[in-house]
Design a protein around this motif. Structure first.
Motif, PDB file in Angstrom:
ATOM      1  N   LYS A 136      77.769   7.327 -66.747  1.00 32.63           N
ATOM      2  CA  LYS A 136      78.024   8.341 -65.722  1.00 32.63           C
ATOM      3  C   LYS A 136      78.038   9.749 -66.331  1.00 32.63           C
ATOM      4  O   LYS A 136      77.525  10.702 -65.734  1.00 32.63           O
ATOM      5  CB  LYS A 136      79.356   8.047 -65.029  1.00 32.63           C
ATOM      6  CG  LYS A 136      79.322   6.809 -64.148  1.00 32.63           C
ATOM      7  CD  LYS A 136      80.700   6.472 -63.590  1.00 32.63           C
ATOM      8  CE  LYS A 136      81.243   7.590 -62.719  1.00 32.63           C
ATOM      9  NZ  LYS A 136      82.553   7.231 -62.136  1.00 32.63           N
ATOM     10  N   ALA A 141      73.477   7.276 -62.181  1.00 29.58           N
ATOM     11  CA  ALA A 141      74.218   6.678 -61.078  1.00 29.58           C
ATOM     12  C   ALA A 141      74.361   5.179 -61.322  1.00 29.58           C
ATOM     13  O   ALA A 141      73.368   4.490 -61.583  1.00 29.58           O
ATOM     14  CB  ALA A 141      73.499   6.930 -59.758  1.00 29.58           C
ATOM     15  N   ASP A 165      79.715   4.074 -58.928  1.00 31.69           N
ATOM     16  CA  ASP A 165      79.302   5.039 -57.908  1.00 31.69           C
ATOM     17  C   ASP A 165      78.999   4.354 -56.575  1.00 31.69           C
ATOM     18  O   ASP A 165      79.319   4.875 -55.514  1.00 31.69           O
ATOM     19  CB  ASP A 165      78.051   5.793 -58.386  1.00 31.69           C
ATOM     20  CG  ASP A 165      78.330   6.639 -59.607  1.00 31.69           C
ATOM     21  OD1 ASP A 165      79.289   7.437 -59.566  1.00 31.69           O
ATOM     22  OD2 ASP A 165      77.611   6.485 -60.614  1.00 31.69           O
ATOM     23  N   GLU A 166      78.338   3.214 -56.636  1.00 29.97           N
ATOM     24  CA  GLU A 166      77.989   2.452 -55.438  1.00 29.97           C
ATOM     25  C   GLU A 166      78.330   0.985 -55.676  1.00 29.97           C
ATOM     26  O   GLU A 166      78.239   0.498 -56.800  1.00 29.97           O
ATOM     27  CB  GLU A 166      76.494   2.578 -55.119  1.00 29.97           C
ATOM     28  CG  GLU A 166      76.001   3.989 -54.895  1.00 29.97           C
ATOM     29  CD  GLU A 166      76.434   4.561 -53.553  1.00 29.97           C
ATOM     30  OE1 GLU A 166      76.892   3.765 -52.699  1.00 29.97           O
ATOM     31  OE2 GLU A 166      76.321   5.791 -53.369  1.00 29.97           O
TER      32      GLU A 166
END
Length: 423
Positions: A136, A141, A165-166
């Protein structure tokens, strides 16, 4: 660079899938269509990240870091790189060593070199947290994927989930496109059709003389153990016959059991130890898929009949070039289903025979495969990961499926070679 990379912890992905579909994390309980799984990962990654795929890294453990059949199939697939850690056994259980460290090193190196803009991690181990944070910081990402937990709870590190992040969940519907529990049939190949010859092999009877001799020895062993106050010894197999009688018979009425190779040797030995009901000297116990006592006139090595001894093995029929081509076929096209493995072996053996009469000769021996050829079939099957880790033996059901596939292929060829009769 605007592209994505997928890092897969195979131990987590397949173990969690086994828990979800089969109720326990043993990978032996599931069958995996690796081509479909890799394609699914690629499509899902490109859709989630909106970036083209650079590569899928498949991290897994292997004994002594030696690639297993599934690893050899994976590493020849497009855009797939296999990284292996060690697989060690402790307290009767297998554990991966070095896989997390390899994933951490790959993740940080990709981020440092700006090789990708998005990284998809399929893992649940919190040891990857420092690598995730480092990626990161380099502007990558990080997408964290989880396999749906069997109990509806989390099967990932909470810290790992918090830093991603996701996040996405690979649910049961997605998993079952490429993975099935063995109890419900596999997707890699159709389940083998039940064959009556398997039941015939299992139920092969033993002559009364053999049963009586075995019962007499069992009674002597019990009497000796009663006098000494010790448990009767377990049956032993003769050295050098690693494929001895494989299926435990239920004890017949009257306590009669199945004679072991040691029993046979004692019965055939001359002198006062020989039982009065001993079979003729040419009687022998069949090995491998063979069962029971049989009468034979003449014999060769290991009591083989001349007909059996004349059959060539696949190793004798295979050239160096063919051996290389066979290995390529094993890696790229043979799925590893036990029934399919038996068929592939039989097909190769028949294609390389110098005379078609060998097929008819073998067909007359049905349902028992000669010892030398049967041993070759089982050793070939071991290449496809069919060995059980705890015993280094092939599962009983798989052994019979392998031999059923072998005989199915022999039957088809023998029927085709048989001269047709017309009225």
């Amino acid at each position: 660079m605007d592209r994505c990379v997928v890092l897969v912890d195979a131990g987590y992905l397949l173990g969690a899938a086994a828990s979800l579909l089969a109720g326990e994390p043993a990978r032996s309980r599931i069958t995996v269509d690796h081509a479909a799984l890799i394609q699914g990962l690629r499509e899902r990654a490109e859709a989630d990240t909106e970036q083209p795929l650079l590569r899928i890294y498949w991290f897994d453990g292997a004994p002594d870091r030696v690639p297993q059949p599934e690893h050899r199939r994976l590493r020849v697939m497009s855009r797939v790189t296999v990284r292996l850690g060690a697989l060690t056994r402790s307290d009767g259980r297998w554990a991966q060593k070095g896989v997390d460290a390899a994933m951490h090193a790959e993740l940080t190196e990709l981020a440092r070199n700006r090789a990708c803009s998005d990284v998809v991690l399929v893992t649940g181990d919190g040891d990857l947290l420092p690598g995730l944070m480092s990626a990161k910081e380099h502007g990558v990402a990080v997408h964290l994927w989880a396999v749906q937990a069997a109990d509806g709870d989390y099967n990932q590190s909470e810290d790992l989930v918090a830093e991603a992040d996701e996040r996405r969940v690979l649910d049961r519907a997605w998993i079952t496109k490429a993975v099935r529990a063995k109890d419900f049939g596999g997707v890699c190949a159709p389940p083998p059709v039940p064959r009556p010859e398997i039941a015939a092999i299992l139920s092969a009877p033993l002559p009364e003389s053999a049963l009586a001799a075995s019962a007499e020895r069992a009674a002597e062993a019990q009497a000796t153990s009663a006098r000494n106050g010790t448990a009767p010894p377990a049956p032993e197999h003769a050295p050098g016959h690693e494929h001895g009688p494989e299926v435990a018979h239920p004890a017949p009425p009257g306590g009669k059991g199945v004679p072991t190779p040691k029993d046979l040797a004692a019965l055939r030995a001359p002198g006062p130890q020989a039982a009065p009901s001993s079979p003729p000297a040419n009687a022998t116990l069949r090995w491998s898929s063979d069962r029971g006592w049989v009468e034979r006139t003449g014999g060769g090595q290991l009591g083989e009949s001349p007909e059996t001894a004349s059959l060539p093995t696949l190793a004798q029929l295979t050239s160096a070039e063919q051996r290389w081509a066979d290995r390529e076929e094993d890696i790229t096209t043979v799925g590893g289903d036990p029934f399919e493995v038996g068929q592939v072996f039989a097909r190769r053996w028949m294609e390389r025979l110098p005379e078609a009469s060998y097929v008819q000769k073998l067909s007359t021996m049905y349902p028992r495969i000669p010892h030398r050829i049967d041993g070759e079939v089982l050793r070939y099957a071991a290449r496809f990961g069919l060995l059980a880790h705890k015993d280094d033996q092939i599962d009983e059901h798989d052994r019979y499926a392998i031999r059923a596939g072998f005989w199915r292929e022999i039957d088809v060829r023998a029927a085709a070679d048989r001269p047709s009769t017309t009225d």
